[in-house]
Design a protein around this motif. Structure first.
Motif, PDB file in Angstrom:
ATOM      1  N   GLY A  34       0.792  -1.247   0.011  1.00 23.25           N
ATOM      2  CA  GLY A  34       0.165   0.009   0.065  1.00 23.25           C
ATOM      3  C   GLY A  34       0.938   1.221   0.017  1.00 23.25           C
ATOM      4  N   LEU A  35       0.399   2.071  -0.781  1.00 23.91           N
ATOM      5  CA  LEU A  35       1.355   3.325  -1.168  1.00 23.91           C
ATOM      6  C   LEU A  35       0.655   4.546  -0.225  1.00 23.91           C
ATOM      7  N   ALA A  36       1.455   5.470   0.353  1.00 18.51           N
ATOM      8  CA  ALA A  36       0.803   6.511   1.090  1.00 18.51           C
ATOM      9  C   ALA A  36       0.149   7.469  -0.088  1.00 18.51           C
ATOM     10  N   THR A  37      -0.858   8.226   0.386  1.00 19.14           N
ATOM     11  CA  THR A  37      -1.190   9.388  -0.450  1.00 19.14           C
ATOM     12  C   THR A  37      -1.553  10.608   0.202  1.00 19.14           C
ATOM     13  N   ALA A  38      -0.322  11.011   0.826  1.00 21.71           N
ATOM     14  CA  ALA A  38      -0.428  12.415   1.560  1.00 21.71           C
ATOM     15  C   ALA A  38      -0.452  13.273   0.844  1.00 21.71           C
ATOM     16  N   LYS A  39      -1.198  14.478   1.221  1.00 22.45           N
ATOM     17  CA  LYS A  39      -1.306  15.716   0.270  1.00 22.45           C
ATOM     18  C   LYS A  39      -0.721  16.778   0.944  1.00 22.45           C
ATOM     19  N   ALA A  40       0.499  16.905   1.385  1.00 21.37           N
ATOM     20  CA  ALA A  40       0.888  18.068   1.724  1.00 21.37           C
ATOM     21  C   ALA A  40       1.645  18.891   1.201  1.00 21.37           C
ATOM     22  N   ASP A 183      10.613   9.253  11.551  1.00 24.27           N
ATOM     23  CA  ASP A 183       9.220   9.674  12.084  1.00 24.27           C
ATOM     24  C   ASP A 183       9.000  11.066  12.646  1.00 24.27           C
ATOM     25  N   ARG A 184       9.862  11.909  12.349  1.00 26.05           N
ATOM     26  CA  ARG A 184       9.755  13.092  12.681  1.00 26.05           C
ATOM     27  C   ARG A 184       8.891  13.809  11.646  1.00 26.05           C
ATOM     28  N   GLY A 185       9.088  13.795  10.104  1.00 22.07           N
ATOM     29  CA  GLY A 185       8.400  14.266   9.486  1.00 22.07           C
ATOM     30  C   GLY A 185       8.848  16.000   9.364  1.00 22.07           C
ATOM     31  N   VAL A 186       8.267  16.762   8.516  1.00 23.30           N
ATOM     32  CA  VAL A 186       8.419  18.332   8.705  1.00 23.30           C
ATOM     33  C   VAL A 186       7.026  18.989   8.661  1.00 23.30           C
ATOM     34  N   PHE A 188       4.267  22.206  10.017  1.00 23.68           N
ATOM     35  CA  PHE A 188       4.003  23.630  10.128  1.00 23.68           C
ATOM     36  C   PHE A 188       4.197  23.924  11.707  1.00 23.68           C
ATOM     37  N   GLU A 189       4.606  25.127  12.099  1.00 21.68           N
ATOM     38  CA  GLU A 189       4.408  25.522  13.330  1.00 21.68           C
ATOM     39  C   GLU A 189       3.133  25.358  13.896  1.00 21.68           C
ATOM     40  N   ASP A 190       2.097  25.852  13.132  1.00 24.43           N
ATOM     41  CA  ASP A 190       0.805  25.691  13.701  1.00 24.43           C
ATOM     42  C   ASP A 190       0.412  24.354  13.030  1.00 24.43           C
ATOM     43  N   ALA A 191       0.179  23.605  14.179  1.00 27.11           N
ATOM     44  CA  ALA A 191      -0.184  21.971  14.156  1.00 27.11           C
ATOM     45  C   ALA A 191      -1.256  21.629  13.173  1.00 27.11           C
ATOM     46  N   SER A 192      -2.319  22.668  13.253  1.00 30.53           N
ATOM     47  CA  SER A 192      -3.643  22.499  12.610  1.00 30.53           C
ATOM     48  C   SER A 192      -3.432  22.536  10.977  1.00 30.53           C
ATOM     49  N   LYS A 193      -2.195  23.156  10.702  1.00 34.96           N
ATOM     50  CA  LYS A 193      -1.970  23.179   9.215  1.00 34.96           C
ATOM     51  C   LYS A 193      -1.320  21.813   8.719  1.00 34.96           C
ATOM     52  N   GLY A 194      -1.193  21.006   9.414  1.00 36.99           N
ATOM     53  CA  GLY A 194      -0.495  19.624   9.005  1.00 36.99           C
ATOM     54  C   GLY A 194       0.904  19.639   8.550  1.00 36.99           C
ATOM     55  N   CYS A 195       1.354  18.480   7.998  1.00 41.55           N
ATOM     56  CA  CYS A 195       2.935  18.798   7.609  1.00 41.55           C
ATOM     57  C   CYS A 195       3.120  18.685   5.966  1.00 41.55           C
ATOM     58  N   LEU A 196       4.531  19.271   5.879  1.00 44.04           N
ATOM     59  CA  LEU A 196       4.922  19.393   4.351  1.00 44.04           C
ATOM     60  C   LEU A 196       5.256  17.821   4.028  1.00 44.04           C
ATOM     61  N   VAL A 197       5.864  17.260   4.977  1.00 38.43           N
ATOM     62  CA  VAL A 197       6.434  16.062   4.605  1.00 38.43           C
ATOM     63  C   VAL A 197       5.702  14.948   5.843  1.00 38.43           C
ATOM     64  N   PRO A 198       4.775  14.144   5.747  1.00 43.15           N
ATOM     65  CA  PRO A 198       4.291  13.502   7.086  1.00 43.15           C
ATOM     66  C   PRO A 198       5.431  12.623   7.207  1.00 43.15           C
ATOM     67  N   ALA A 199       5.182  11.839   8.594  1.00 38.41           N
ATOM     68  CA  ALA A 199       6.186  11.092   9.117  1.00 38.41           C
ATOM     69  C   ALA A 199       6.196   9.713   8.136  1.00 38.41           C
ATOM     70  N   ASN A 200       7.497   9.278   8.279  1.00 41.84           N
ATOM     71  CA  ASN A 200       7.733   8.051   7.884  1.00 41.84           C
ATOM     72  C   ASN A 200       7.552   7.727   6.220  1.00 41.84           C
ATOM     73  N   THR A 201       7.725   8.924   5.486  1.00 44.69           N
ATOM     74  CA  THR A 201       7.382   9.082   4.105  1.00 44.69           C
ATOM     75  C   THR A 201       8.904   8.981   3.292  1.00 44.69           C
ATOM     76  N   ASP A 202       8.550   8.254   2.253  1.00 44.03           N
ATOM     77  CA  ASP A 202       9.895   7.802   1.505  1.00 44.03           C
ATOM     78  C   ASP A 202       9.929   8.947   0.197  1.00 44.03           C
ATOM     79  N   LEU A 203      11.071   9.587   0.124  1.00 41.34           N
ATOM     80  CA  LEU A 203      10.962  10.668  -0.930  1.00 41.34           C
ATOM     81  C   LEU A 203      11.853  10.179  -2.270  1.00 41.34           C
ATOM     82  N   VAL A 204      11.484  10.945  -3.251  1.00 41.22           N
ATOM     83  CA  VAL A 204      12.150  11.120  -4.600  1.00 41.22           C
ATOM     84  C   VAL A 204      12.728  12.365  -4.941  1.00 41.22           C
ATOM     85  N   TYR A 205      13.910  12.454  -5.151  1.00 42.80           N
ATOM     86  CA  TYR A 205      14.720  13.885  -5.405  1.00 42.80           C
ATOM     87  C   TYR A 205      15.152  13.613  -6.928  1.00 42.80           C
TER      88      TYR A 205
END
Length: 217
Positions: A34-40, A183-186, A188-205
């Motif tokens: 299963g792949l994550a479908t985060a929308k940060a 597991d840290r993620g990246v 926003f200071e305002d937690a209600s805004k969510g995360c730019l990079v969710p925790a435990n997310t693989d990345l592509v550069y």
């Protein structure tokens, strides 16, 4: 014959499926899990913090990444990952894998230094979540990043993927979460805004090495 709108929808879905399957092969050659479908995304002007908690469920995308727009991002941004044969991937022992998108094959290439520990590098990159969402783009900003290798000034996976590169070369890096933000993620200071990079997310550069130079010391 099917109406053109139906055909376009079918093609878009096929592109998305291929992009996700190709990225999964890069991270884990085993059958697709299963792949994550985060929308940060990061709205302009928002400050970020490192978070030890998981990402909140409600997140926003940068731009429109649904329907045809989402298929366009995946087909352009992750095109290489979806189309590449697994044999084109270089897999390292630390779990990182990469594709060489552009090699320096000029007449003086053999004389040019490859990146080693301690070098100063300048790089351009476009960074994606595994679902194709762009979360950072130095190319669009027009401001490549500069840092010294081995000084922990960037995520470990990005540094590891630069070793051996020569100026002008391009690679696509498939970075497991433990070599990124783990597991840290990246978030926003305002937690209600969510995360730019969710925790435990693989990345592509998608990385371009602009220049490399040795440490003056």
């Amino acid at each position: 014959l099917l109406p053109s709108c139906v055909l376009n929808t079918m093609i878009s879905k096929a592109v998305v499926a291929l992009a996700l399957a190709g990225a999964a092969e890069a991270f884990c050659p085993s059958p697709l899990a299963g792949l994550a479908t985060a929308k940060a995304t990061r709205p302009n002007g928002m400050e970020l913090r490192m978070s030890d908690s998981a990402a909140p469920a409600a997140l926003s995308r940068r731009g429109l990444l649904s329907g045809v727009a989402g298929a366009a991002v995946l087909s352009v941004g992750a095109k290489g990952a979806s189309a590449a044969d697994p044999k084109d991937l270089v897999r390292l022992e630390n779990g990182l894998s990469y594709q060489v998108k552009k090699a320096n094959s000029g007449p003086l290439a053999a004389l040019q230094p490859g990146v080693v520990d301690g070098d100063f590098v300048i790089v351009d990159y476009i960074a994606y979540l595994r679902d194709g969402t762009i979360f950072d783009n130095t190319v669009k900003r027009g401001k490549p990043v500069a840092f010294q290798m081995g000084k922990k000034q960037n995520i470990p996976g990005l540094e590891a993927g630069l070793f051996g590169m020569k100026a002008g070369e391009q690679r696509r890096l498939f970075i497991p979460s433990r070599l990124a933000y783990a597991d840290r993620g990246v978030c926003f200071e305002d937690a209600s805004k969510g995360c730019l990079v969710p925790a435990n997310t693989d990345l592509v550069y998608d990385v371009t090495l602009v220049s490399v130079g040795p440490s003056p010391i």
